[in-house]
Design a protein around this motif. Structure first.
Motif, PDB file in Angstrom:
ATOM      1  N   PRO A 136       0.998  -1.282  -0.081  1.00 42.47           N
ATOM      2  CA  PRO A 136      -0.174   0.072  -0.008  1.00 42.47           C
ATOM      3  C   PRO A 136       0.866   1.215   0.108  1.00 42.47           C
ATOM      4  O   PRO A 136       1.809   1.545   0.895  1.00 42.47           O
ATOM      5  CB  PRO A 136      -0.737  -0.126   1.368  1.00 42.47           C
ATOM      6  CG  PRO A 136       0.042  -0.942   2.270  1.00 42.47           C
ATOM      7  CD  PRO A 136       0.760  -1.902   1.227  1.00 42.47           C
ATOM      8  N   LEU A 137       0.688   2.199  -0.780  1.00 40.54           N
ATOM      9  CA  LEU A 137       1.564   3.351  -0.982  1.00 40.54           C
ATOM     10  C   LEU A 137       1.434   4.633  -0.101  1.00 40.54           C
ATOM     11  O   LEU A 137       2.096   5.477  -0.136  1.00 40.54           O
ATOM     12  CB  LEU A 137       1.316   3.816  -2.343  1.00 40.54           C
ATOM     13  CG  LEU A 137       1.806   2.970  -3.694  1.00 40.54           C
ATOM     14  CD1 LEU A 137       1.978   3.596  -5.220  1.00 40.54           C
ATOM     15  CD2 LEU A 137       3.287   2.281  -3.372  1.00 40.54           C
ATOM     16  N   ALA A 138       0.285   4.254   0.689  1.00 40.85           N
ATOM     17  CA  ALA A 138       0.091   5.287   1.837  1.00 40.85           C
ATOM     18  C   ALA A 138       0.597   4.946   3.170  1.00 40.85           C
ATOM     19  O   ALA A 138       0.286   5.594   4.260  1.00 40.85           O
ATOM     20  CB  ALA A 138      -1.243   5.836   1.777  1.00 40.85           C
ATOM     21  N   GLN A 139       1.449   3.811   3.096  1.00 43.57           N
ATOM     22  CA  GLN A 139       1.928   3.442   4.671  1.00 43.57           C
ATOM     23  C   GLN A 139       3.155   4.129   5.278  1.00 43.57           C
ATOM     24  O   GLN A 139       3.092   4.059   6.502  1.00 43.57           O
ATOM     25  CB  GLN A 139       1.938   1.789   4.323  1.00 43.57           C
ATOM     26  CG  GLN A 139       3.286   1.605   3.777  1.00 43.57           C
ATOM     27  CD  GLN A 139       3.592   0.056   3.616  1.00 43.57           C
ATOM     28  OE1 GLN A 139       2.931  -0.654   4.337  1.00 43.57           O
ATOM     29  NE2 GLN A 139       4.579  -0.320   2.768  1.00 43.57           N
ATOM     30  N   ASP A 140       3.810   4.762   4.611  1.00 39.97           N
ATOM     31  CA  ASP A 140       4.830   5.540   4.919  1.00 39.97           C
ATOM     32  C   ASP A 140       4.489   7.069   5.213  1.00 39.97           C
ATOM     33  O   ASP A 140       4.643   7.554   4.208  1.00 39.97           O
ATOM     34  CB  ASP A 140       6.120   5.223   3.950  1.00 39.97           C
ATOM     35  CG  ASP A 140       7.361   5.575   4.514  1.00 39.97           C
ATOM     36  OD1 ASP A 140       7.484   6.699   5.517  1.00 39.97           O
ATOM     37  OD2 ASP A 140       8.506   4.895   4.139  1.00 39.97           O
ATOM     38  N   VAL A 141       4.345   7.025   6.264  1.00 38.74           N
ATOM     39  CA  VAL A 141       3.971   8.774   6.630  1.00 38.74           C
ATOM     40  C   VAL A 141       5.335   9.752   6.175  1.00 38.74           C
ATOM     41  O   VAL A 141       5.172  10.844   5.650  1.00 38.74           O
ATOM     42  CB  VAL A 141       3.667   9.037   8.047  1.00 38.74           C
ATOM     43  CG1 VAL A 141       3.455  10.296   8.374  1.00 38.74           C
ATOM     44  CG2 VAL A 141       2.259   8.241   8.327  1.00 38.74           C
ATOM     45  N   ALA A 142       6.484   9.274   6.605  1.00 43.32           N
ATOM     46  CA  ALA A 142       7.642  10.059   6.260  1.00 43.32           C
ATOM     47  C   ALA A 142       7.705  10.180   4.623  1.00 43.32           C
ATOM     48  O   ALA A 142       8.081  11.396   4.362  1.00 43.32           O
ATOM     49  CB  ALA A 142       8.837   9.214   6.818  1.00 43.32           C
ATOM     50  N   LEU A 143       7.463   9.156   3.967  1.00 45.07           N
ATOM     51  CA  LEU A 143       7.598   9.364   2.442  1.00 45.07           C
ATOM     52  C   LEU A 143       6.399  10.220   1.804  1.00 45.07           C
ATOM     53  O   LEU A 143       6.887  11.202   1.210  1.00 45.07           O
ATOM     54  CB  LEU A 143       7.594   8.047   1.975  1.00 45.07           C
ATOM     55  CG  LEU A 143       7.669   7.858   0.377  1.00 45.07           C
ATOM     56  CD1 LEU A 143       9.019   8.394  -0.126  1.00 45.07           C
ATOM     57  CD2 LEU A 143       7.670   6.565  -0.322  1.00 45.07           C
TER      58      LEU A 143
END
Length: 222
Positions: free
Chosen positions: A107-114
């Protein structure tokens, strides 16, 4: 201080915040009827999708299975509630109940920092496209969810995925919006409803059906 609710105030959206009504039984009956009506709506909408999307779901599942057999990875994305659904889709494909076959899914929204870095540096409309540009390769799968079909970051990601030779799968509501106006999406599943709630409920059902069909295709049953 008056306890009378202002017309059109927050109590109109959240009745439980208003002073207790005199006729509790009438309010309870209204709530039950509203719940039954909404349940009937989603059941009817889901049934209508069988005839509307059935053949396309089977074709998509077969192509997904062929891709996974060849080493494809799935990338899922969306905004808000659609982001949550995208994460659920990726989880289902990557960590299914036994004895189903797991496949690589992110899932592409899992990394808040990114997400915050990309939003700050290049703009929120490119948070998914930039990730696909870095991670995606020909034959991978891009699954984009949008109730309106007009989310700029989802549309941009679909365009990037298509340019990279990825298989594109879109789930939208209403009449499909801009996502239905060009050929950037190989498999587009439109939920014909004007209710965001019904759209998202039906979309997650479509995703589960697509996963089940893909599992059958992976085992040669489809």
């Amino acid at each position: 201080m008056s306890t009378v609710s202002e017309p059109g105030g927050i109590e109109s959206l959240y009745p439980f915040l208003a002073p207790a009504p005199a006729d509790r039984e009438a309010v309870f009956a209204d709530l039950c009827e509203s719940t039954r009506r909404k349940a009937d709506e989603i059941v009817e909408l889901r049934r209508s999708l069988v005839a509307l999307q059935g053949e396309r779901l089977v074709a998509c599942a077969r192509e997904l299975a062929a891709g996974f057999d060849a080493g494809a990875r799935l990338f899922a994305f969306g905004n808000g509630g659609s982001s949550t659904d995208a994460q659920a889709v990726a989880q289902l494909f990557a960590h299914p109940p036994e004895p189903s076959r797991p496949v690589p899914a992110v899932p592409l929204a899992q990394d808040v920092a990114l997400l915050t870095a990309l939003s700050n540096d290049v703009g929120y409309e490119l948070v998914f496209a930039r990730q696909l540009a870095a991670l995606g390769r020909k034959g991978d799968v891009a699954v984009g969810l949008s109730t309106s079909g007009a989310s700029a970051n989802v549309l941009n990601a679909m365009g990037e995925a298509a340019r990279r030779g990825m298989l594109t799968v879109g789930l939208v509501g209403y009449d499909g919006g801009p996502m239905a106006q060009d050929d950037r999406v190989a498999y587009l599943f439109v939920v014909p409803s004007a209710s965001v709630h019904r759209i998202q409920e039906a979309q997650i059902t479509l995703c589960h059906v697509l996963w089940e069909l893909t599992q059958r295709a992976l085992t040669g049953e489809l």
